[in-house]
Design a protein around this motif. Structure first.
Motif, PDB file in Angstrom:
ATOM      1  N   LEU A 198      63.431  67.413  52.143  1.00 59.45           N
ATOM      2  CA  LEU A 198      62.221  68.002  51.561  1.00 59.45           C
ATOM      3  C   LEU A 198      62.048  67.582  50.109  1.00 59.45           C
ATOM      4  O   LEU A 198      60.927  67.536  49.599  1.00 59.45           O
ATOM      5  CB  LEU A 198      62.285  69.531  51.659  1.00 59.45           C
ATOM      6  CG  LEU A 198      62.303  70.111  53.078  1.00 59.45           C
ATOM      7  CD1 LEU A 198      62.477  71.626  53.030  1.00 59.45           C
ATOM      8  CD2 LEU A 198      61.012  69.746  53.820  1.00 59.45           C
ATOM      9  N   ALA A 199      63.162  67.271  49.448  1.00 58.77           N
ATOM     10  CA  ALA A 199      63.111  66.813  48.053  1.00 58.77           C
ATOM     11  C   ALA A 199      62.971  65.293  47.970  1.00 58.77           C
ATOM     12  O   ALA A 199      62.921  64.737  46.873  1.00 58.77           O
ATOM     13  CB  ALA A 199      64.368  67.256  47.313  1.00 58.77           C
ATOM     14  N   GLY A 200      62.920  64.628  49.115  1.00 58.71           N
ATOM     15  CA  GLY A 200      62.688  63.197  49.140  1.00 58.71           C
ATOM     16  C   GLY A 200      63.927  62.335  49.149  1.00 58.71           C
ATOM     17  O   GLY A 200      63.834  61.104  49.157  1.00 58.71           O
ATOM     18  N   ARG A 201      65.116  62.956  49.164  1.00 60.59           N
ATOM     19  CA  ARG A 201      66.357  62.160  49.169  1.00 60.59           C
ATOM     20  C   ARG A 201      67.380  62.833  50.072  1.00 60.59           C
ATOM     21  O   ARG A 201      68.175  63.661  49.606  1.00 60.59           O
ATOM     22  CB  ARG A 201      66.917  62.005  47.764  1.00 60.59           C
ATOM     23  CG  ARG A 201      68.107  61.038  47.706  1.00 60.59           C
ATOM     24  CD  ARG A 201      68.641  60.906  46.295  1.00 60.59           C
ATOM     25  NE  ARG A 201      69.760  59.981  46.252  1.00 60.59           N
ATOM     26  CZ  ARG A 201      69.651  58.667  46.151  1.00 60.59           C
ATOM     27  NH1 ARG A 201      68.450  58.126  46.062  1.00 60.59           N
ATOM     28  NH2 ARG A 201      70.705  57.888  46.126  1.00 60.59           N
ATOM     29  N   PRO A 202      67.371  62.517  51.371  1.00 62.47           N
ATOM     30  CA  PRO A 202      68.319  63.168  52.282  1.00 62.47           C
ATOM     31  C   PRO A 202      69.765  62.885  51.905  1.00 62.47           C
ATOM     32  O   PRO A 202      70.126  61.753  51.573  1.00 62.47           O
ATOM     33  CB  PRO A 202      67.970  62.542  53.638  1.00 62.47           C
ATOM     34  CG  PRO A 202      66.592  62.004  53.491  1.00 62.47           C
ATOM     35  CD  PRO A 202      66.478  61.584  52.052  1.00 62.47           C
ATOM     36  N   VAL A 203      70.584  63.923  51.941  1.00 60.81           N
ATOM     37  CA  VAL A 203      72.016  63.805  51.709  1.00 60.81           C
ATOM     38  C   VAL A 203      72.716  63.851  53.060  1.00 60.81           C
ATOM     39  O   VAL A 203      72.505  64.782  53.841  1.00 60.81           O
ATOM     40  CB  VAL A 203      72.529  64.932  50.796  1.00 60.81           C
ATOM     41  CG1 VAL A 203      74.051  64.952  50.750  1.00 60.81           C
ATOM     42  CG2 VAL A 203      71.951  64.786  49.398  1.00 60.81           C
ATOM     43  N   LYS A 204      73.544  62.852  53.340  1.00 64.59           N
ATOM     44  CA  LYS A 204      74.238  62.740  54.624  1.00 64.59           C
ATOM     45  C   LYS A 204      75.705  63.095  54.419  1.00 64.59           C
ATOM     46  O   LYS A 204      76.557  62.216  54.290  1.00 64.59           O
ATOM     47  CB  LYS A 204      74.060  61.337  55.197  1.00 64.59           C
ATOM     48  CG  LYS A 204      72.602  60.942  55.353  1.00 64.59           C
ATOM     49  CD  LYS A 204      72.407  59.484  55.710  1.00 64.59           C
ATOM     50  CE  LYS A 204      72.693  59.206  57.150  1.00 64.59           C
ATOM     51  NZ  LYS A 204      72.326  57.823  57.548  1.00 64.59           N
ATOM     52  N   ALA A 205      75.984  64.396  54.354  1.00 70.03           N
ATOM     53  CA  ALA A 205      77.340  64.894  54.103  1.00 70.03           C
ATOM     54  C   ALA A 205      78.084  65.031  55.422  1.00 70.03           C
ATOM     55  O   ALA A 205      78.421  66.128  55.868  1.00 70.03           O
ATOM     56  CB  ALA A 205      77.277  66.231  53.360  1.00 70.03           C
ATOM     57  N   ILE A 206      78.372  63.889  56.056  1.00 65.22           N
ATOM     58  CA  ILE A 206      78.933  63.906  57.398  1.00 65.22           C
ATOM     59  C   ILE A 206      80.333  64.511  57.403  1.00 65.22           C
ATOM     60  O   ILE A 206      81.108  64.314  56.476  1.00 65.22           O
ATOM     61  CB  ILE A 206      78.950  62.497  58.012  1.00 65.22           C
ATOM     62  CG1 ILE A 206      79.784  61.527  57.178  1.00 65.22           C
ATOM     63  CG2 ILE A 206      77.532  61.961  58.163  1.00 65.22           C
ATOM     64  CD1 ILE A 206      79.909  60.138  57.797  1.00 65.22           C
ATOM     65  N   PRO A 207      80.671  65.290  58.448  1.00 64.26           N
ATOM     66  CA  PRO A 207      82.020  65.862  58.535  1.00 64.26           C
ATOM     67  C   PRO A 207      83.078  64.773  58.585  1.00 64.26           C
ATOM     68  O   PRO A 207      82.811  63.631  58.971  1.00 64.26           O
ATOM     69  CB  PRO A 207      81.982  66.654  59.858  1.00 64.26           C
ATOM     70  CG  PRO A 207      80.539  66.854  60.163  1.00 64.26           C
ATOM     71  CD  PRO A 207      79.823  65.669  59.587  1.00 64.26           C
ATOM     72  N   LYS A 208      84.296  65.131  58.226  1.00 64.58           N
ATOM     73  CA  LYS A 208      85.332  64.112  58.118  1.00 64.58           C
ATOM     74  C   LYS A 208      85.647  63.452  59.455  1.00 64.58           C
ATOM     75  O   LYS A 208      85.985  62.268  59.498  1.00 64.58           O
ATOM     76  CB  LYS A 208      86.592  64.675  57.472  1.00 64.58           C
ATOM     77  CG  LYS A 208      87.307  65.769  58.234  1.00 64.58           C
ATOM     78  CD  LYS A 208      88.543  66.225  57.445  1.00 64.58           C
ATOM     79  CE  LYS A 208      89.363  67.248  58.191  1.00 64.58           C
ATOM     80  NZ  LYS A 208      90.567  67.668  57.417  1.00 64.58           N
ATOM     81  N   ARG A 209      85.534  64.188  60.548  1.00 59.85           N
ATOM     82  CA  ARG A 209      85.816  63.560  61.848  1.00 59.85           C
ATOM     83  C   ARG A 209      84.760  62.508  62.185  1.00 59.85           C
ATOM     84  O   ARG A 209      85.065  61.489  62.821  1.00 59.85           O
ATOM     85  CB  ARG A 209      85.906  64.619  62.947  1.00 59.85           C
ATOM     86  CG  ARG A 209      84.613  65.349  63.244  1.00 59.85           C
ATOM     87  CD  ARG A 209      84.814  66.366  64.359  1.00 59.85           C
ATOM     88  NE  ARG A 209      83.593  67.084  64.673  1.00 59.85           N
ATOM     89  CZ  ARG A 209      83.113  68.103  63.993  1.00 59.85           C
ATOM     90  NH1 ARG A 209      83.768  68.550  62.926  1.00 59.85           N
ATOM     91  NH2 ARG A 209      81.993  68.699  64.346  1.00 59.85           N
ATOM     92  N   ARG A 210      83.500  62.746  61.763  1.00 59.26           N
ATOM     93  CA  ARG A 210      82.463  61.749  62.007  1.00 59.26           C
ATOM     94  C   ARG A 210      82.674  60.523  61.113  1.00 59.26           C
ATOM     95  O   ARG A 210      82.441  59.384  61.540  1.00 59.26           O
ATOM     96  CB  ARG A 210      81.085  62.361  61.759  1.00 59.26           C
ATOM     97  CG  ARG A 210      79.928  61.459  62.176  1.00 59.26           C
ATOM     98  CD  ARG A 210      78.587  62.147  61.985  1.00 59.26           C
ATOM     99  NE  ARG A 210      78.437  63.281  62.886  1.00 59.26           N
ATOM    100  CZ  ARG A 210      77.380  64.109  62.848  1.00 59.26           C
ATOM    101  NH1 ARG A 210      76.427  63.934  61.946  1.00 59.26           N
ATOM    102  NH2 ARG A 210      77.296  65.114  63.707  1.00 59.26           N
TER     103      ARG A 210
END
Length: 246
Positions: A179-191
């Protein structure tokens, strides 16, 4: 090089990025964890991917003045501060910046580049470090492929990145930050482990880094590049996509 609009944010932020309180609360614990994990190893060539204002580059140079240390960032402002910190001449945005001159420690090289389009030869580095920026990469699979190419066989890839505990948390953060224009992809460690495994790496260690703040603690991942020069195929799981239902 065309500068993405979002890099302007980091140009502005770089002016206050080195404040002692901010560093102690956020970056210092992450850098400490990386250096502790590195231990007595002294790689001859190191790439700091998303180097910011060069704090970690300076600490790496202090460990071995003869090692080649290269810092890469997309922010002109951050690189100008990094060059100034390291005693370099005024930086020219968009160009490589060699910090320091003359006798003494080997100059740190600062380069403006995108993580998905790095201007280095294959096998140029023994160690690639990525702190506080991997969760901002739109194409994390592409970034891993770039690092795989740049590392010599047996080289190390150390990532310290914000990571949620579950995939649901990752999805929630992506939606909120989009929504702020910059997606954060904080993927879990297993991923992340799956992404690296499919990308040609063996994960040796993963662990949380305690620090202040309301966001999930970063995860430090230490992986070793496998010997093959070929870039392995990447599964849909590593890309973060789900199989279609029939």
């Amino acid at each position: 090089m065309t500068v993405p609009a979002e890099s302007i944010f980091f140009d502005l932020w770089s002016a206050s990025y080195d404040r002692a309180g901010l560093q102690e609360a956020t970056n210092r614990p992450v850098h400490d964890a990386v250096l502790e994990r590195l231990g007595d190893a002294r790689p001859r060539s190191v790439l700091d991917l998303g180097c910011g204002t060069g704090q970690l580059c300076e600490r790496l140079r202090a460990l071995d003045a003869d090692s080649r240390i290269v810092g890469v960032d997309l922010s002109d402002g951050a690189l100008l501060h990094a060059s100034g910190r390291s005693g370099g001449d005024d930086a020219t945005p968009g160009d490589d910046v060699a910090a320091g001159a003359g006798a003494g420690p080997r100059p740190i090289e600062f380069v403006r580049a995108d993580a998905q389009d790095l201007p280095f030869d294959d096998g140029a580095f023994d160690l690639v470090i990525c702190t506080q920026s991997f969760h901002l990469y739109a194409d994390q699979v592409g970034a891993v492929a770039q690092v795989h190419a740049l590392l010599a066989p047996g080289g190390r890839f150390m990532i310290a990145s914000v990571a949620t505990v579950t995939g649901f948390g990752d999805d929630a953060i992506r939606r909120a930050t989009a929504l702020a224009g910059r997606p954060v992809k904080a993927i879990p460690k297993r991923r992340l482990r799956t992404l690296l495994d499919d990308g040609g790496f063996d994960v040796e260690h993963q662990g949380r880094i305690p620090r202040l703040g309301l966001v999930p603690w970063p995860v430090l991942t230490d992986a070793t590049r496998r010997g093959s020069r070929a870039r392995p195929a990447v599964s849909s799981a590593a890309r973060g996509t789900r199989p279609r239902r029939r």
